[in-house]
Motif scaffolding. Structure first.
Motif, short mmCIF file in Angstrom:
data_model
loop_
_atom_site.label_atom_id
_atom_site.label_comp_id
_atom_site.label_asym_id
_atom_site.label_seq_id
_atom_site.Cartn_x
_atom_site.Cartn_y
_atom_site.Cartn_z
N GLU A 44 12.21 12.49 -0.61
CA GLU A 44 12.36 12.07 0.79
C GLU A 44 11.05 12.20 1.56
OE1 GLU A 44 15.53 14.60 2.02
OE2 GLU A 44 17.12 13.26 1.27
N GLU A 45 10.27 13.24 1.24
CA GLU A 45 8.97 13.42 1.88
C GLU A 45 8.03 12.28 1.49
OE1 GLU A 45 6.27 15.49 4.34
OE2 GLU A 45 8.39 15.94 3.95
N THR A 46 8.10 11.87 0.24
CA THR A 46 7.26 10.76 -0.23
C THR A 46 7.65 9.46 0.45
OG1 THR A 46 7.06 11.85 -2.39
CG2 THR A 46 6.46 9.52 -2.28
N VAL A 47 8.96 9.21 0.57
CA VAL A 47 9.44 8.01 1.25
C VAL A 47 8.99 8.01 2.71
CG1 VAL A 47 11.50 6.80 2.08
CG2 VAL A 47 11.41 7.64 -0.27
N ALA A 48 9.06 9.17 3.35
CA ALA A 48 8.64 9.27 4.75
C ALA A 48 7.16 8.96 4.89
CB ALA A 48 8.95 10.66 5.29
N GLU A 49 6.34 9.44 3.96
CA GLU A 49 4.90 9.18 4.01
C GLU A 49 4.61 7.69 3.81
OE1 GLU A 49 0.85 9.86 4.43
OE2 GLU A 49 2.56 11.18 4.85
N LEU A 50 5.31 7.08 2.87
CA LEU A 50 5.13 5.65 2.64
C LEU A 50 5.54 4.84 3.87
CD1 LEU A 50 6.48 5.62 -1.01
CD2 LEU A 50 4.20 4.83 -0.35
N ARG A 51 6.63 5.25 4.50
CA ARG A 51 7.09 4.54 5.70
C ARG A 51 6.07 4.70 6.84
NH1 ARG A 51 11.82 6.61 5.87
NH2 ARG A 51 12.91 4.89 4.84
N GLU A 99 -6.25 -7.24 3.51
CA GLU A 99 -6.17 -5.87 3.00
C GLU A 99 -5.03 -5.11 3.69
OE1 GLU A 99 -7.75 -4.98 0.51
OE2 GLU A 99 -9.39 -6.42 0.37
N ILE A 100 -4.85 -5.35 4.96
CA ILE A 100 -3.74 -4.70 5.68
C ILE A 100 -2.41 -5.18 5.13
CG2 ILE A 100 -2.65 -4.42 7.93
CD1 ILE A 100 -5.40 -4.87 9.21
N ARG A 101 -2.27 -6.49 4.97
CA ARG A 101 -1.02 -7.06 4.45
C ARG A 101 -0.72 -6.55 3.05
NH1 ARG A 101 -1.07 -13.32 3.45
NH2 ARG A 101 -2.19 -12.56 1.63
N THR A 102 -1.75 -6.44 2.22
CA THR A 102 -1.56 -5.94 0.84
C THR A 102 -1.03 -4.52 0.85
OG1 THR A 102 -3.33 -7.36 -0.02
CG2 THR A 102 -2.74 -5.43 -1.33
N LEU A 103 -1.60 -3.66 1.70
CA LEU A 103 -1.14 -2.27 1.76
C LEU A 103 0.32 -2.21 2.18
CD1 LEU A 103 -1.67 0.76 1.63
CD2 LEU A 103 -2.47 0.65 4.00
N ILE A 104 0.71 -3.02 3.17
CA ILE A 104 2.10 -3.02 3.63
C ILE A 104 3.04 -3.43 2.50
CG2 ILE A 104 3.74 -4.12 5.19
CD1 ILE A 104 1.47 -4.37 7.23
N GLU A 105 2.69 -4.50 1.79
CA GLU A 105 3.55 -5.01 0.72
C GLU A 105 3.66 -4.00 -0.44
OE1 GLU A 105 1.74 -8.69 -0.30
OE2 GLU A 105 2.57 -9.78 1.43
N LYS A 106 2.55 -3.41 -0.84
CA LYS A 106 2.57 -2.47 -1.96
C LYS A 106 3.30 -1.19 -1.60
CE LYS A 106 0.22 -5.51 -4.17
NZ LYS A 106 0.95 -6.49 -5.00
N CYS A 107 3.13 -0.73 -0.37
CA CYS A 107 3.86 0.46 0.07
C CYS A 107 5.36 0.21 0.05
CB CYS A 107 3.42 0.87 1.47
SG CYS A 107 1.90 1.82 1.51
N ASN A 108 5.77 -0.99 0.45
CA ASN A 108 7.18 -1.33 0.46
C ASN A 108 7.76 -1.28 -0.95
OD1 ASN A 108 9.45 -3.69 0.38
ND2 ASN A 108 9.39 -2.70 2.39
N THR A 109 7.01 -1.77 -1.94
CA THR A 109 7.48 -1.74 -3.32
C THR A 109 7.62 -0.31 -3.84
OG1 THR A 109 6.44 -3.87 -3.80
CG2 THR A 109 6.97 -2.49 -5.69
N VAL A 110 6.60 0.51 -3.59
CA VAL A 110 6.65 1.91 -4.06
C VAL A 110 7.75 2.68 -3.34
CG1 VAL A 110 5.34 4.05 -4.26
CG2 VAL A 110 4.21 1.87 -4.67
N LYS A 111 7.93 2.41 -2.07
CA LYS A 111 8.99 3.07 -1.31
C LYS A 111 10.36 2.75 -1.89
CE LYS A 111 10.24 1.41 2.62
NZ LYS A 111 10.22 0.93 4.03
N MET A 112 10.59 1.48 -2.23
CA MET A 112 11.86 1.08 -2.82
C MET A 112 12.07 1.79 -4.16
SD MET A 112 14.66 -0.55 -2.87
CE MET A 112 14.46 -1.49 -1.35
N TRP A 113 11.02 1.90 -4.95
CA TRP A 113 11.11 2.58 -6.24
C TRP A 113 11.54 4.04 -6.07
CZ3 TRP A 113 6.79 5.93 -8.06
CH2 TRP A 113 7.03 6.47 -9.32
N VAL A 114 10.90 4.76 -5.16
CA VAL A 114 11.25 6.17 -4.95
C VAL A 114 12.68 6.29 -4.43
CG1 VAL A 114 10.66 8.29 -3.72
CG2 VAL A 114 8.83 6.77 -4.55
N GLN A 115 13.07 5.41 -3.53
CA GLN A 115 14.43 5.46 -2.99
C GLN A 115 15.48 5.23 -4.08
OE1 GLN A 115 13.87 2.50 0.13
NE2 GLN A 115 14.07 4.07 1.71
#
Length: 256
Positions: free
Chosen positions: A161-168, A127-143
Motif C-alpha cells: 500500500e505504501e508503494t501504491v501511494a508513492e506511485l500515485r 518525458e512527463i507523459r512517459t512517467l505517468i503511463e509507466k507509473c500507472n502500469t507499475v501501480k496496477m501491478w502492485v495493486q
C-alpha cells in the motif's frame, strides 16, 4: 476466484492473461526501463540546451512597436476631454476606464511564442507523459499483488500500500507539471495582449522576459524531478520486492 461467485471461464481466462501481461510489463519497467530512463535524464541535464547561464539568450523579441502619440487637432476638445476625465476620477468612476489602444490585427502578423522555450517544452512533455503511463502500469501491478483482506500478518500488505501511494503521488506530481506548462502559455498570452493594448508600458514587456526566464528554470527543475522520481521508485521497489511480491511471508522486514 471465489466459488461463491460464478465467473464465465472465457472471461476468467482473458482476465488472467491481462494480469500476466501487466506483471510482465511492470517487472520489465522496474528492472530495466526505470534505470535506463534515469540515466537518459541525467545525461539530458548535462545538455547545453538546458544549462544556459546567461538567460538573455532565451529571450525572444516582441515585435510590437510603440505608436506615435496622437495630437489633438482642437485645443478646446482636448480641454473638454481632460475636464471630463477629471470629473470621472472625482466621481470614482474613472479608475478602471483606461481603455488602451484598440487592437484589430498584429502589425507583424501572428505574435510568435518563445521558440527557445517551445523547443525545450516539446522535449520535456513526452518525458512527463512517459512517467505517468509507466507509473500507472507499475501501480496496477502492485495493486493486483495485494492479497485478500485477513486479520494479522499484514506487514507486507502495508508495504504494498505504501508503494501504491508513492506511485500515485508521482503520477499526480507529473500531471501537475503539464498544468504548469499550460499556465505558462496562458499567462504569457495575456501579457502579450496587454503589450499590444498598452504598448507604452515597459513593465509589461519586462514581465514577459521574467516569465520566460522563470519557465526555463522550471523546466530544468522538472527534468531533475523526473530523474529523481525514477531513481526513488526503482530503489524503493527493489529494496522491498520480496514483500511486494509475497506480502504474507513469515519474515517481517522494515520498509527501508
Amino acid at each position: 476466484m471465489s466459488s461463491l461467485l460464478k465467473v464465465d471461464n472465457e472471461i476468467k481466462t482473458k482476465v488472467d492473461a491481462f494480469r500476466e501481461r501487466i506483471t510482465s510489463e511492470a517487472e520489465e519497467l522496474v528492472a530495466a526501463f526505470f534505470p535506463k530512463k534515469l540515466l537518459e535524464l541525467d545525461h539530458f541535464l548535462k545538455d547545453p540546451i538546458i544549462n544556459i547561464i546567461e538567460l538573455k539568450e532565451i529571450h525572444s523579441d516582441i515585435n510590437l512597436t510603440v505608436p506615435d502619440p496622437i495630437l489633438l487637432s482642437n485645443l478646446h476638445d482636448g480641454l473638454d476631454a481632460q475636464n471630463a476625465k477629471k470629473r470621472k476620477l472625482e466621481d470614482g468612476g474613472g479608475e478602471d476606464k483606461v481603455t488602451g489602444t484598440k487592437v484589430f490585427v498584429m502589425p507583424g502578423g501572428m505574435m510568435k511564442s518563445n521558440a527557445n522555450l517551445v523547443d525545450l517544452i516539446e522535449k520535456v512533455k513526452p518525458e512527463i507523459r512517459t512517467l505517468i503511463e509507466k507509473c500507472n502500469t507499475v501501480k496496477m501491478w502492485v495493486q493486483l499483488l495485494i492479497p485478500r483482506i485477513e486479520d494479522g500478518n499484514n506487514f507486507g500488505v502495508s508495504i504494498q500500500e505504501e508503494t501504491v501511494a508513492e506511485l500515485r503521488t508521482v503520477e499526480g506530481e507529473a500531471a501537475s507539471y503539464l498544468d504548469q506548462i499550460s499556465r505558462y502559455y496562458i499567462t504569457r498570452a495575456k501579457l502579450v495582449s496587454k503589450i499590444a493594448k498598452y504598448p507604452h508600458v515597459e513593465d509589461y514587456r519586462r514581465t514577459v522576459t521574467e516569465i520566460d526566464e522563470k519557465e526555463y528554470i522550471s523546466l530544468k527543475i522538472i527534468v531533475s524531478e523526473l530523474r529523481n522520481q525514477y531513481v526513488t521508485l526503482h530503489d524503493m521497489i527493489l529494496k522491498n520486492i520480496e514483500k511486494i511480491k509475497r506480502p504474507r511471508s513469515s519474515n517481517a522486514e522494515a520498509l527501508y
